[in-house]
Design a protein around this motif. Structure first.
Motif, short mmCIF file in Angstrom:
data_model
loop_
_atom_site.label_atom_id
_atom_site.label_comp_id
_atom_site.label_asym_id
_atom_site.label_seq_id
_atom_site.Cartn_x
_atom_site.Cartn_y
_atom_site.Cartn_z
N LYS A 10 45.80 94.01 5.56
CA LYS A 10 45.92 92.74 6.28
C LYS A 10 44.73 91.84 5.94
O LYS A 10 43.59 92.29 5.90
CB LYS A 10 45.98 92.99 7.78
CG LYS A 10 47.23 93.72 8.24
CD LYS A 10 47.23 93.92 9.74
CE LYS A 10 48.49 94.66 10.19
NZ LYS A 10 48.49 94.89 11.66
N GLU A 11 45.05 90.57 5.72
CA GLU A 11 44.00 89.63 5.34
C GLU A 11 42.93 89.54 6.41
O GLU A 11 41.73 89.44 6.11
CB GLU A 11 44.64 88.26 5.10
CG GLU A 11 43.79 87.34 4.25
CD GLU A 11 44.59 86.19 3.70
OE1 GLU A 11 44.28 85.74 2.59
OE2 GLU A 11 45.53 85.72 4.39
N SER A 12 43.33 89.61 7.67
CA SER A 12 42.37 89.51 8.77
C SER A 12 41.43 90.70 8.80
O SER A 12 40.30 90.61 9.31
CB SER A 12 43.10 89.39 10.11
OG SER A 12 43.93 90.53 10.31
N VAL A 13 41.88 91.83 8.23
CA VAL A 13 41.05 93.05 8.22
C VAL A 13 40.12 93.06 7.01
O VAL A 13 38.91 93.27 7.13
CB VAL A 13 41.94 94.31 8.23
CG1 VAL A 13 41.09 95.57 8.05
CG2 VAL A 13 42.73 94.38 9.53
N ILE A 14 40.67 92.80 5.82
CA ILE A 14 39.85 92.96 4.62
C ILE A 14 38.78 91.88 4.49
O ILE A 14 37.75 92.09 3.84
CB ILE A 14 40.73 92.99 3.35
CG1 ILE A 14 41.45 91.65 3.15
CG2 ILE A 14 41.73 94.13 3.42
CD1 ILE A 14 42.23 91.61 1.83
N LYS A 15 39.00 90.73 5.12
CA LYS A 15 37.96 89.70 5.01
C LYS A 15 36.68 90.08 5.77
O LYS A 15 35.62 89.52 5.51
CB LYS A 15 38.50 88.35 5.49
CG LYS A 15 38.67 88.22 6.99
CD LYS A 15 39.13 86.83 7.35
CE LYS A 15 39.24 86.63 8.85
NZ LYS A 15 39.70 85.27 9.20
N GLU A 16 36.79 91.03 6.69
CA GLU A 16 35.62 91.49 7.43
C GLU A 16 34.89 92.62 6.73
O GLU A 16 33.81 93.02 7.15
CB GLU A 16 36.06 91.96 8.83
CG GLU A 16 36.76 90.90 9.68
CD GLU A 16 35.84 89.75 10.06
OE1 GLU A 16 34.61 89.98 10.13
OE2 GLU A 16 36.33 88.63 10.25
N ILE A 17 35.49 93.18 5.67
CA ILE A 17 34.89 94.33 4.99
C ILE A 17 33.99 93.84 3.85
O ILE A 17 34.45 93.14 2.95
CB ILE A 17 35.98 95.27 4.43
CG1 ILE A 17 36.88 95.78 5.57
CG2 ILE A 17 35.35 96.44 3.68
CD1 ILE A 17 38.04 96.64 5.08
N GLU B 239 39.15 107.71 2.03
CA GLU B 239 40.06 107.65 3.17
C GLU B 239 40.36 106.19 3.53
O GLU B 239 39.48 105.34 3.49
CB GLU B 239 39.46 108.39 4.37
CG GLU B 239 39.26 109.88 4.12
CD GLU B 239 38.70 110.59 5.35
OE1 GLU B 239 38.48 109.91 6.36
OE2 GLU B 239 38.50 111.81 5.26
N ILE B 240 41.62 105.95 3.89
CA ILE B 240 42.04 104.60 4.25
C ILE B 240 41.81 104.38 5.74
O ILE B 240 42.30 105.15 6.57
CB ILE B 240 43.53 104.39 3.91
CG1 ILE B 240 43.75 104.54 2.41
CG2 ILE B 240 44.00 103.02 4.37
CD1 ILE B 240 45.20 104.47 1.99
N SER B 241 41.09 103.36 6.05
CA SER B 241 40.82 103.06 7.46
C SER B 241 41.95 102.20 8.04
O SER B 241 42.82 101.71 7.32
CB SER B 241 39.48 102.34 7.61
OG SER B 241 39.48 101.13 6.84
N GLU B 242 41.94 102.01 9.36
CA GLU B 242 42.99 101.25 10.04
C GLU B 242 43.00 99.81 9.54
O GLU B 242 41.97 99.18 9.39
CB GLU B 242 42.75 101.28 11.55
CG GLU B 242 43.87 100.64 12.35
CD GLU B 242 43.65 100.75 13.84
OE1 GLU B 242 44.43 100.16 14.60
OE2 GLU B 242 42.68 101.43 14.25
N GLY B 243 44.21 99.32 9.29
CA GLY B 243 44.36 97.95 8.79
C GLY B 243 44.49 97.88 7.29
O GLY B 243 44.87 96.84 6.74
N LEU B 244 44.16 98.99 6.59
CA LEU B 244 44.33 99.04 5.14
C LEU B 244 45.55 99.89 4.81
O LEU B 244 45.92 100.78 5.58
CB LEU B 244 43.09 99.66 4.47
CG LEU B 244 41.76 98.94 4.69
CD1 LEU B 244 40.65 99.69 3.96
CD2 LEU B 244 41.83 97.50 4.21
#
Length: 327
Positions: free
Chosen positions: A264-271, A294-299
């Protein structure tokens, strides 16, 4: 015994028995036919549902609203005739508005084509219709899609519709109430790729009530394109666990400087970086480990999915003291 068989009385008795058998068989067949005829002629009552109703009027200049699409018809009469009517469907229900002026009218629903041996009752017997001037106009269709039906990490890129405009025909009153012309595309499975299908056009007022109008075409093609947003981020390697006694981890490193995360764009922009735990609890010498990410939540995906991590150590595992044997 032979004399009795050859006697006239024996012949008469046999002839009489044969005559009785013939009489019984003929009359039994007649009874069966009479029974079937009686059952066919028996009075019955049955309701036929969803019978369409036609309207006859000046379709070029007038528009009629309020007429139900279908009604119920109750038939009373001989069962055989009712069954025949149901099977053939050679009848028609209609309202005659050929000489009706503009305005509201209560008109009877008429019928034709039924056997005169049946008693026919239409429910409802009359309907109130509104006759108005017929007008047409073109409207832009707004395609809609429920974003909750997207697969994890995906988002809608574009929702398009073809044709983009449809012709709406109805009364002046109905067209003046049009606020929304929508085509909602429903799917059964989560969407993770470009998807297309048909959707019915709905014409609604400001309160989302369906308006009594005709739409041409009634359905449109809706296409959905989706994207899986991605971003390259740095890796942060963090040793976890304790190496064997005598061994000290001096460094953990990798030649993979960054990986691509999808979600999700809202998730990856914070990483900004991705923390990768490296288990060193069993490392006894310099070694290279294949560490899964490991894939975290939102990915929903990472690339690559594993990285090679070089672990550098000092020292060596201490040997366990040997147990002294009992003297």
């Amino acid at each position: 015994m032979d004399k009795f068989v050859d006697s006239a009385w024996f012949v008469r008795i046999v002839a009489l028995l044969l005559a009785l058998l013939l009489y019984i068989s003929v009359n039994f067949a007649d009874l069966q036919l009479n029974k079937k005829a009686s059952e066919s002629a028996q009075e019955n009552s049955e309701v036929i549902t969803d019978v369409p109703v036609q309207a006859y009027y000046d379709t070029e200049n007038l528009f009629v609203s309020g007429l139900p699409e279908t009604v119920e018809v109750e038939l009373e009469g001989p069962n055989s005739i009712i069954e025949s009517e149901k099977r053939l469907q050679d009848f028609e229900l209609f309202v005659d508005l050929t000489n009706v002026s503009i305005g509201k009218h209560r008109v009877p629903i008429k019928y034709t084509g039924f056997s005169d041996k049946l008693n026919v009752t239409v429910q409802p017997e009359t309907v109130e219709v509104l006759v108005e001037e017929r007008v047409s106009d073109y409207y832009t269709v707004s395609p809609e899609f429920d974003s909750s039906m997207l697969a994890e990490g995906y988002q809608t890129e574009e929702v398009s519709v073809d044709p983009r405009r449809v012709q709406v025909t109805g009364s002046k009153t109905a067209l003046s109430k049009i606020v929304y012309v929508k085509a909602t595309f429903n799917v059964e499975e989560k969407v993770s790729q470009e998807t297309a299908g048909t959707a019915k056009v709905q014409v609604l007022d400001k309160d989302l009530n369906k308006l009594d109008v005709k739409v041409e075409p009634e359905t449109v093609q809706v296409s959905i394109s989706v994207k899986n947003p991605s971003k390259k981020v740095a890796l942060n390697l963090t040793p976890t666990g304790s190496p064997p006694a005598g061994v000290t981890v001096t460094s953990v490193s990798t030649d993979t400087e960054e990986i691509t995360v999808y979600g999700k764009e809202s998730v990856i922009k914070e990483i900004e970086e991705l923390n990768i735990p490296v288990d060193v609890s069993s490392v006894e010498k310099n070694t290279t480990l294949n560490v899964p990410i490991e894939i975290s939540e939102g990915l929903n995906f990472v690339s690559p999915q594993t990285v090679k991590v070089k672990v550098t150590v000092e020292g060596s595992p201490k040997s366990k003291p040997k147990e002294e044997s009992n003297a």
